[in-house]
Scaffold this motif. Structure first.
Motif, PDB file in Angstrom:
ATOM      1  N   HIS A  20      14.118  -6.951   5.373  1.00 19.89           N
ATOM      2  CA  HIS A  20      12.715  -6.990   4.942  1.00 19.89           C
ATOM      3  C   HIS A  20      11.775  -6.474   6.029  1.00 19.89           C
ATOM      4  O   HIS A  20      10.654  -6.956   6.182  1.00 19.89           O
ATOM      5  CB  HIS A  20      12.302  -8.394   4.489  1.00 19.89           C
ATOM      6  CG  HIS A  20      13.108  -8.895   3.340  1.00 19.89           C
ATOM      7  ND1 HIS A  20      12.984  -8.382   2.075  1.00 19.89           N
ATOM      8  CD2 HIS A  20      14.084  -9.826   3.282  1.00 19.89           C
ATOM      9  CE1 HIS A  20      13.836  -8.998   1.272  1.00 19.89           C
ATOM     10  NE2 HIS A  20      14.525  -9.880   1.985  1.00 19.89           N
ATOM     11  N   ILE A  21      12.229  -5.463   6.774  1.00 21.92           N
ATOM     12  CA  ILE A  21      11.363  -4.792   7.739  1.00 21.92           C
ATOM     13  C   ILE A  21      10.398  -3.923   6.951  1.00 21.92           C
ATOM     14  O   ILE A  21      10.794  -3.269   5.980  1.00 21.92           O
ATOM     15  CB  ILE A  21      12.194  -3.909   8.702  1.00 21.92           C
ATOM     16  CG1 ILE A  21      13.205  -4.772   9.472  1.00 21.92           C
ATOM     17  CG2 ILE A  21      11.297  -3.140   9.653  1.00 21.92           C
ATOM     18  CD1 ILE A  21      14.230  -3.951  10.246  1.00 21.92           C
ATOM     19  N   VAL A  22       9.144  -3.910   7.350  1.00 21.68           N
ATOM     20  CA  VAL A  22       8.161  -3.058   6.686  1.00 21.68           C
ATOM     21  C   VAL A  22       8.691  -1.630   6.692  1.00 21.68           C
ATOM     22  O   VAL A  22       9.129  -1.118   7.734  1.00 21.68           O
ATOM     23  CB  VAL A  22       6.799  -3.132   7.408  1.00 21.68           C
ATOM     24  CG1 VAL A  22       5.820  -2.124   6.831  1.00 21.68           C
ATOM     25  CG2 VAL A  22       6.230  -4.547   7.335  1.00 21.68           C
ATOM     26  N   ARG A  25       9.111   1.111   9.699  1.00 23.60           N
ATOM     27  CA  ARG A  25       9.063   0.498  11.022  1.00 23.60           C
ATOM     28  C   ARG A  25      10.448   0.260  11.627  1.00 23.60           C
ATOM     29  O   ARG A  25      10.573  -0.176  12.762  1.00 23.60           O
ATOM     30  CB  ARG A  25       8.325  -0.837  10.961  1.00 23.60           C
ATOM     31  CG  ARG A  25       6.885  -0.725  10.536  1.00 23.60           C
ATOM     32  CD  ARG A  25       5.938  -0.972  11.686  1.00 23.60           C
ATOM     33  NE  ARG A  25       4.573  -0.750  11.279  1.00 23.60           N
ATOM     34  CZ  ARG A  25       3.725  -1.721  10.987  1.00 23.60           C
ATOM     35  NH1 ARG A  25       4.097  -2.967  11.047  1.00 23.60           N
ATOM     36  NH2 ARG A  25       2.492  -1.424  10.639  1.00 23.60           N
ATOM     37  N   GLN A  53       9.353  -6.246  -1.842  1.00 26.19           N
ATOM     38  CA  GLN A  53       8.444  -5.229  -1.341  1.00 26.19           C
ATOM     39  C   GLN A  53       8.731  -3.967  -2.138  1.00 26.19           C
ATOM     40  O   GLN A  53       9.764  -3.854  -2.779  1.00 26.19           O
ATOM     41  CB  GLN A  53       8.732  -4.957   0.145  1.00 26.19           C
ATOM     42  CG  GLN A  53       8.626  -6.158   1.045  1.00 26.19           C
ATOM     43  CD  GLN A  53       9.315  -5.951   2.397  1.00 26.19           C
ATOM     44  OE1 GLN A  53      10.061  -6.801   2.797  1.00 26.19           O
ATOM     45  NE2 GLN A  53       9.074  -4.850   3.084  1.00 26.19           N
ATOM     46  N   LYS A  56      11.742  -1.183   1.839  1.00 24.18           N
ATOM     47  CA  LYS A  56      11.923  -1.875   3.111  1.00 24.18           C
ATOM     48  C   LYS A  56      12.932  -1.122   3.950  1.00 24.18           C
ATOM     49  O   LYS A  56      13.625  -0.227   3.473  1.00 24.18           O
ATOM     50  CB  LYS A  56      12.414  -3.301   2.870  1.00 24.18           C
ATOM     51  CG  LYS A  56      13.810  -3.349   2.230  1.00 24.18           C
ATOM     52  CD  LYS A  56      14.257  -4.768   1.974  1.00 24.18           C
ATOM     53  CE  LYS A  56      15.648  -4.786   1.323  1.00 24.18           C
ATOM     54  NZ  LYS A  56      16.111  -6.152   1.087  1.00 24.18           N
ATOM     55  N   SER A  78       6.945  -6.105  12.489  1.00 16.55           N
ATOM     56  CA  SER A  78       7.150  -6.292  11.060  1.00 16.55           C
ATOM     57  C   SER A  78       7.086  -7.781  10.724  1.00 16.55           C
ATOM     58  O   SER A  78       8.122  -8.445  10.638  1.00 16.55           O
ATOM     59  CB  SER A  78       8.496  -5.700  10.640  1.00 16.55           C
ATOM     60  OG  SER A  78       8.655  -5.828   9.248  1.00 16.55           O
ATOM     61  N   CYS A  81       9.694 -10.481   8.587  1.00 17.14           N
ATOM     62  CA  CYS A  81      11.024  -9.956   8.291  1.00 17.14           C
ATOM     63  C   CYS A  81      12.040 -11.080   8.525  1.00 17.14           C
ATOM     64  O   CYS A  81      11.720 -12.106   9.118  1.00 17.14           O
ATOM     65  CB  CYS A  81      11.335  -8.733   9.161  1.00 17.14           C
ATOM     66  SG  CYS A  81      11.473  -9.076  10.912  1.00 17.14           S
ATOM     67  N   ASP A 148      -0.505  -1.800  14.965  1.00 14.19           N
ATOM     68  CA  ASP A 148       0.146  -0.484  14.943  1.00 14.19           C
ATOM     69  C   ASP A 148       0.113   0.219  16.289  1.00 14.19           C
ATOM     70  O   ASP A 148       0.841   1.176  16.514  1.00 14.19           O
ATOM     71  CB  ASP A 148      -0.521   0.424  13.899  1.00 14.19           C
ATOM     72  CG  ASP A 148      -0.213  -0.036  12.476  1.00 14.19           C
ATOM     73  OD1 ASP A 148       0.711  -0.844  12.290  1.00 14.19           O
ATOM     74  OD2 ASP A 148      -0.926   0.430  11.560  1.00 14.19           O
TER      75      ASP A 148
END
Length: 153
Positions: A20-22, A25, A53, A56, A78, A81, A148
């Motif tokens: 579940h990492i953005v 990223r 999401q 991911k 992230s 996650c 960011d």
């Protein structure tokens, strides 16, 4: 008959799975953890479809478990996650990486004149100002930095 898309990835015996990492990223997470410089086997899945999401990233790291400091760093890249510790093909621990409210020694202040960047023994200290969008301030010079734009120590 409609054929669904399935993702077939071999399980790892021991190590860590970061899920579940953005999207987008994953490579930054790998770079920040130094995974591109080690002899560790790493599998990166980028822009994978997700029910939680839209998409991911997922990273599988063989034969390495992450430290709490590593998990805090990942959370800054992230938020929320999941970090799964795997032993003998079984998940023995699962942590949702929460956003740290105080980051000590994890990320650098953006102000090059800040004492945390000029004094040899000064440790960078950032405090959380906002979670969405992610924003921190330096405890020394009060300079702000967006999530960011974080640079890691």
């Amino acid at each position: 008959m409609k054929r669904g898309r399935t993702l077939r990835v071999q399980p790892i015996r021991n190590g860590t799975v970061i899920d579940h990492i953005v999207a987008g990223r994953g490579l930054k997470v790998m770079e920040t953890l130094g995974l591109n410089q080690e002899g560790t086997t790493v599998l990166a899945l980028l822009n994978v479809s997700s029910s939680k999401q839209k998409s991911k990233d997922i990273i599988k790291i063989e034969n390495r478990e992450l430290s709490p400091k590593n998990i805090e760093t990942i959370a800054m890249l992230s938020p929320n996650c999941h970090v799964n510790t795997i032993r003998n093909y079984t998940v023995i621990g699962k942590v949702e990486a929460g956003i740290p409210s105080n980051c000590i020694g994890l990320a650098k202040c953006q102000n090059r004149s800040c004492i945390s960047n000029t004094e040899r023994d000064a440790v960078p200290k950032l405090r959380l100002v906002a979670k969405d969008p992610l924003f921190y301030r330096c405890n020394y010079c009060d300079r702000g930095v967006a999530g960011d734009e974080l640079e890691f120590s």
